[in-house]
Scaffold this active site. Structure first.
Site, short mmCIF file in Angstrom:
data_model
loop_
_atom_site.label_atom_id
_atom_site.label_comp_id
_atom_site.label_asym_id
_atom_site.label_seq_id
_atom_site.Cartn_x
_atom_site.Cartn_y
_atom_site.Cartn_z
N CYS A 136 0.77 -1.11 -0.02
CA CYS A 136 0.04 -0.09 -0.04
C CYS A 136 0.86 1.26 0.07
CB CYS A 136 -0.93 -0.10 1.22
SG CYS A 136 0.03 -0.16 2.83
N HIS A 269 -2.12 0.98 7.10
CA HIS A 269 -2.30 0.84 5.79
C HIS A 269 -2.31 2.45 5.30
CE1 HIS A 269 -4.13 -0.45 2.03
NE2 HIS A 269 -5.44 0.34 2.21
N ASN A 289 -8.17 4.28 -2.33
CA ASN A 289 -7.89 3.07 -1.70
C ASN A 289 -7.05 2.36 -2.82
OD1 ASN A 289 -7.18 1.25 0.20
ND2 ASN A 289 -9.26 0.59 0.87
#
Length: 323
Positions: A136, A269, A289
């Site tokens: 991520c 994240h 995202n």
């Protein structure tokens, strides 16, 4: 009722988000069919059903108490710990560089517009899917550089996350990394190639970067200590989309709307802040995202402002400047 009609019926109920906990076995069978799930044994299938049932009860509870809506999705047979371990990737490297300048934003926020969104200016690239690779950090940092390139050159490009996974020797590839260390690694590498030249593999591999194909180079990087969350409204239009760290545990089953309850049990994240606005008198932030367009609002999610949603202010926000 034949099997096809059964699945269509259950799918319609699932999409309506009006879940009945007593129908958990039906929902689970539709989930298995829809997402092509294959379990190694009946024992494993039963274990996954119990996790699914727990997640379903949480979804039902959230749908009764939050302004956002939550749904059964591709993560619904995974525990929160499994999802975080497989589909996030924010972690502290064993070593760090010290290239990025730290800036304290302690001034009161200005009086900017009520809403702003880089997507409306066509400066945000398409939503990607990191898959089962804890990268991520690479997606968020490169997403910000892609937007900076679009702001500067009026062209959308896709940069190579795989180069970051393979060639950033400070961060740990699919095993995790941080935002500012990724920017520092790009400075050290000298640049980033296009994804088309160095495609995504969702795995750790040998470094194969070609400096002759670098399209984007980073000049400087910055980390921001944000005292007032609303100060992000001043920063976002100035520097472009901003990579930020969150706790993703409470957004796993998100479908749509503004999240009002998203707690922080530890940052895990990285996501990209792209805009903000107001809906039904609730001010919100919009994040991009990396779980694909079949998750959330076409891959994006919104959280309420000024509540430190998902711990978004707990780590310094990071940005970089390209040549």
């Amino acid at each position: 009722m034949n099997k096809i009609l059964f699945y269509l019926f259950v799918y319609a109920v699932v999409k309506s988000a009006a879940y009945d906990p007593l129908k958990a076995p039906n929902y689970f069978e539709e989930f298995v069919h829809r997402f092509n799930k294959n379990y190694s044994s009946e024992v494993e299938k039963l274990r996954r059903f119990k996790i699914f049932q727990h997640n379903l009860n949480e979804i039902i509870n959230k749908n009764q108490n939050d302004s956002a809506k939550y749904e059964i999705n591709k993560f619904s047979d995974l525990s929160k710990d499994e999802t975080i371990a497989k589909y996030t990737g924010l972690s502290l490297p064993t070593q760090t560089q010290n290239f990025c300048k730290v800036i304290l934003l302690d001034q009161p926020p200005g009086k900017g517009p009520l809403e702003f969104d880089w997507r409306r200016l066509n400066k945000v690239t398409s939503v990607k899917n990191q898959g089962m690779c804890g990268a991520c950090w690479a997606f968020a940092t490169l997403g910000s550089l892609e937007s900076q390139f679009a702001i500067k050159h009026n062209e959308l490009i896709n940069l190579s996350e795989q180069q970051m996974i393979d060639c950033d020797f400070v961060d740990a590839g699919c095993n995790g990394g941080l935002l500012h260390t990724a920017f520092e690694a790009i400075i050290k590498m000298g640049g980033v190639q296009l994804e088309s030249d160095y495609p995504y593999e969702a795995d750790n591999n040998n470094c194969r970067m070609n400096s002759n194909k670098f399209l984007v180079q980073v000049k400087d990087c910055y980390r921001y200590i944000i005292v007032y969350e609303e100060k992000l409204k001043d920063l976002l239009p100035l520097v472009g989309p901003i990579p930020m760290a969150i706790d993703a545990a409470d957004i796993v089953n998100y479908k749509q709307g503004i999240i009002k309850y998203c707690f922080d049990s530890g940052l895990n994240h990285a996501v990209l802040l792209v805009g903000y606005g107001v809906e039904n008198n609730i001010p919100y932030w919009t994040f991009k995202n990396t779980w694909g367009t079949d998750w959330g609002e076409d891959g994006f999610f919104r959280v309420q402002q000024n509540i430190n949603a998902c711990g978004m202010r707990n780590e310094l926000a990071s940005t970089a400047v390209i040549y």
